[in-house]
Design an enzyme around this catalytic site. Structure first.
Site, short mmCIF file in Angstrom:
data_model
loop_
_atom_site.label_atom_id
_atom_site.label_comp_id
_atom_site.label_asym_id
_atom_site.label_seq_id
_atom_site.Cartn_x
_atom_site.Cartn_y
_atom_site.Cartn_z
N GLU A 129 46.10 15.40 39.14
CA GLU A 129 45.44 15.12 40.43
C GLU A 129 44.23 16.03 40.58
OE1 GLU A 129 48.22 15.21 43.65
OE2 GLU A 129 49.38 13.54 42.80
N PRO A 130 43.37 15.74 41.56
CA PRO A 130 42.19 16.60 41.74
C PRO A 130 42.57 18.08 41.89
CG PRO A 130 41.97 14.62 43.06
CD PRO A 130 43.35 14.58 42.48
N SER A 132 45.74 19.44 40.98
CA SER A 132 46.85 19.91 40.13
C SER A 132 46.78 19.30 38.74
CB SER A 132 48.21 19.57 40.77
OG SER A 132 48.32 18.18 40.96
N GLU A 245 53.84 12.19 22.52
CA GLU A 245 52.45 12.49 22.86
C GLU A 245 51.91 13.59 21.95
OE1 GLU A 245 52.22 13.52 26.97
OE2 GLU A 245 50.12 14.09 26.83
N ALA A 366 46.61 16.75 27.75
CA ALA A 366 48.04 16.76 27.37
C ALA A 366 48.61 18.17 27.36
CB ALA A 366 48.24 16.09 26.02
C1 LIG Z 1 38.89 13.01 29.12
C2 LIG Z 1 40.18 13.35 29.81
C3 LIG Z 1 41.21 12.42 29.82
C4 LIG Z 1 42.39 12.69 30.50
N1 LIG Z 1 43.35 11.73 30.59
C5 LIG Z 1 44.41 11.93 31.41
C6 LIG Z 1 45.33 10.86 31.67
O1 LIG Z 1 45.20 9.76 31.14
N2 LIG Z 1 46.35 11.10 32.55
C7 LIG Z 1 46.53 12.30 33.17
O2 LIG Z 1 47.47 12.42 33.95
N3 LIG Z 1 45.68 13.34 32.94
C8 LIG Z 1 44.61 13.17 32.08
N4 LIG Z 1 43.72 14.19 31.87
C9 LIG Z 1 43.93 15.46 32.55
C10 LIG Z 1 44.34 16.60 31.65
O3 LIG Z 1 45.66 16.43 31.20
C11 LIG Z 1 44.12 17.90 32.45
O4 LIG Z 1 42.73 18.11 32.53
C12 LIG Z 1 44.80 19.09 31.83
O5 LIG Z 1 46.21 18.99 31.93
C13 LIG Z 1 44.36 20.41 32.49
O6 LIG Z 1 44.46 20.35 33.87
P1 LIG Z 1 43.21 20.77 34.78
O7 LIG Z 1 42.03 20.08 34.26
O8 LIG Z 1 43.57 20.55 36.19
O9 LIG Z 1 43.02 22.32 34.50
P2 LIG Z 1 43.76 23.52 35.28
O10 LIG Z 1 45.23 23.31 35.25
O11 LIG Z 1 43.11 23.76 36.57
O12 LIG Z 1 43.44 24.74 34.29
C14 LIG Z 1 42.18 25.43 34.29
C15 LIG Z 1 42.33 26.57 33.30
O13 LIG Z 1 43.35 27.49 33.76
C16 LIG Z 1 44.31 27.65 32.73
N5 LIG Z 1 45.63 27.86 33.32
C17 LIG Z 1 46.27 27.08 34.23
N6 LIG Z 1 47.47 27.60 34.51
C18 LIG Z 1 47.62 28.70 33.72
C19 LIG Z 1 48.68 29.66 33.54
N7 LIG Z 1 49.83 29.59 34.20
N8 LIG Z 1 48.46 30.66 32.65
C20 LIG Z 1 47.29 30.75 31.98
N9 LIG Z 1 46.27 29.88 32.11
C21 LIG Z 1 46.44 28.86 32.98
C22 LIG Z 1 44.24 26.38 31.91
O14 LIG Z 1 44.79 26.56 30.60
C23 LIG Z 1 42.75 26.12 31.90
O15 LIG Z 1 42.16 26.94 30.94
C24 LIG Z 1 42.55 13.96 31.16
C25 LIG Z 1 41.53 14.91 31.10
C26 LIG Z 1 40.35 14.61 30.46
C27 LIG Z 1 39.25 15.65 30.46
#
Ligand SMILES: Cc1cc2nc3c(=O)[nH]c(=O)nc-3n(C[C@H](O)[C@H](O)[C@H](O)COP(=O)(O)OP(=O)(O)OC[C@H]3O[C@@H](n4cnc5c(N)ncnc54)[C@H](O)[C@@H]3O)c2cc1C
Length: 389
Positions: A129-130, A132, A245, A366
């Protein structure tokens, strides 16, 4: 211990390689530059039986095992098919189709799997989500029962196939007091009232795989579209599908490494500087050797996850190790590949440039690399505590 791959698997892998090289790869450069989804690719992949690869035959699938599925996806990328195509395949077949196959009711399997396998419908998976991503269970989307319908409100971000999909697995909170034991999974069709897809997001790489937000505004989902157990859909889908996956959807990265290695060897033998092919220089040879080591290690880590799945054994630790290692090493492989190509490596016409842009998603999607390390620590501690007590 047997490292030999069964002959019928090798024949299948080779047939996917030749099909991909002849039909799909020639379209990769133009589609990537235009940033458009390859509809012809999709139809060809459906005809080849790739869109329902692991599903049972009775639902239109090809009943391929996890290892055969990995080999096919590796072969596709090895043939030079762009990563956007394999990502859209993964979201459709693995993230949308596999949960329906493994957790769906008979009616759900009959309704959705044949359409996914034939390519008539495109599938996707809405978890992020935006607000999470890594902490997916902190989602805000809710589902409330009203009569014979679930009413969904909220939105999902970065959803692969969002702009083109007809059906999505969507997660929503059904019990606010229960954390990750209060999240259910739903099969949501594009035609359901209150569903809409946002505009396509422009991306650094994977430009042939359309991505968008999904919005649910009083979205009406029939009660028979609950997927898996009420409140436990998040955990059940994770348990059943994460290893798929983190093996089958990572396998194209291994194929991509082999493709790049072949491209680099051919280029280095041909490109002359200081009166000799650059392949004669030790600095170039060492890059090629490092690429080969990364390829072999990555390949066997992925095969091990697939093999464990075929044995019906848990592979959570191994899947995270493979995902982390392969995606991080790919960043070095693409960097070396562009370096070997010099200025030409920076130009669109050469596939190393595309691979460089595509590689970064591996360490984010993922589950990020940081999240994989958290899983590795958790799973490793469980095993060491068990073996030491
Ligand atoms: C092209 C693309 C396709 C995608 N397709 C899908 C899809 O089909 N379905 C879907 O559901 N999602 C999809 N995603 C989403 C993707 O799975 C998420 O972007 C990913 O899980 C990371 O979440 P976030 O972007 O919110 O980053 P955040 O969770 O906000 O993380 C930001 C940074 O903080 C770090 N971080 C977060 N928590 C911790 C912790 N506890 N300890 C240390 N570091 C931490 C992360 O590793 C990262 O470096 C897609 C993303 C992209 C870019």
């Amino acid at each position: 211990m047997d490292f030999a791959i069964p002959e019928e698997y090798i024949q299948f892998r080779d047939s996917v390689y030749h099909f991909s090289r002849d039909r799909l790869a020639p379209r990769a450069e133009a589609l990537d530059l235009e940033g458009t989804f390859g509809w012809d690719n999709w139809r060809d992949m459906a005809d080849m039986g790739l869109l329902g690869l692991p599903f049972p035959e009775e639902y239109g699938g090809s009943q391929a095992s996890p290892l055969a599925t990995c080999l096919a996806m590796e072969a596709m990328a090895h043939a030079g098919v762009d990563s956007g195509t394999t990502l859209s395949w993964g979201a459709h077949t693995i993230l949308c189709g596999v949960p329906i196959w493994l957790l769906g009711s008979e009616d759900q399997k009959k309704r959705y799997l044949p359409k996914l396998a034939s390519g008539e419908w495109i599938g996707g998976f809405g978890l992020t989500e935006p607000g999470s991503g890594s902490d997916a269970a902190a989602m805000k989307t809710t589902a409330v029962k009203r009569g014979d319908r679930w009413i969904l409100n909220g939105s999902k971000m970065f959803i692969t196939n969002g702009p083109i999909g007809q059906v999505f697995i969507v997660f929503a909170v059904t019990d606010k007091t229960a954390g990750n034991k209060g999240i259910s999974a739903f099969i949501v069709e594009k035609s359901f009232p209150g569903f809409s897809a946002g505009k396509e997001l422009k991306k650094m790489g994977h430009r042939t795989s359309p991505t968008s937000e999904l919005v649910f505004d009083q979205c009406e989902v029939p009660e028979e579209n609950l997927l898996g157990p009420l409140h436990l859909g998040f955990l059940a889908v994770g348990k059943e599908t994460l290893e798929w996956e983190r093996s089958c959807m990572i396998a194209p990265i291994v194929g991509g490494m082999e493709f790049l290695l072949e491209q680099c060897i051919a280029y280095a033998k041909n490109r002359r500087q200081f009166g000799q092919p650059i392949a004669q220089f030790q600095a170039i040879q060492q890059k090629l050797a490092n690429m080969k080591v990364a390829l072999e290690a990555s390949r066997w880590l992925i095969y091990r996850v697939a093999w464990l799945k075929e044995q019906g054994r848990s592979a959570m630790l191994e899947a995270s190790i493979a995902k982390l290692f392969v995606t991080e090493r790919m960043l070095k492989v693409v960097d070396d590949a562009v370096q070997i190509f010099g200025g030409y490596g920076y130009i669109h016409e050469y596939p190393v440039e595309r691979a460089y842009r595509d590689a970064k998603l591996g360490t984010i999607g993922a589950g990020t690399s940081e999240v994989q390390k958290m899983i590795i620590i958790r799973e490793m501690m469980k095993r060491y505590v068990r073996s030491l007590s």
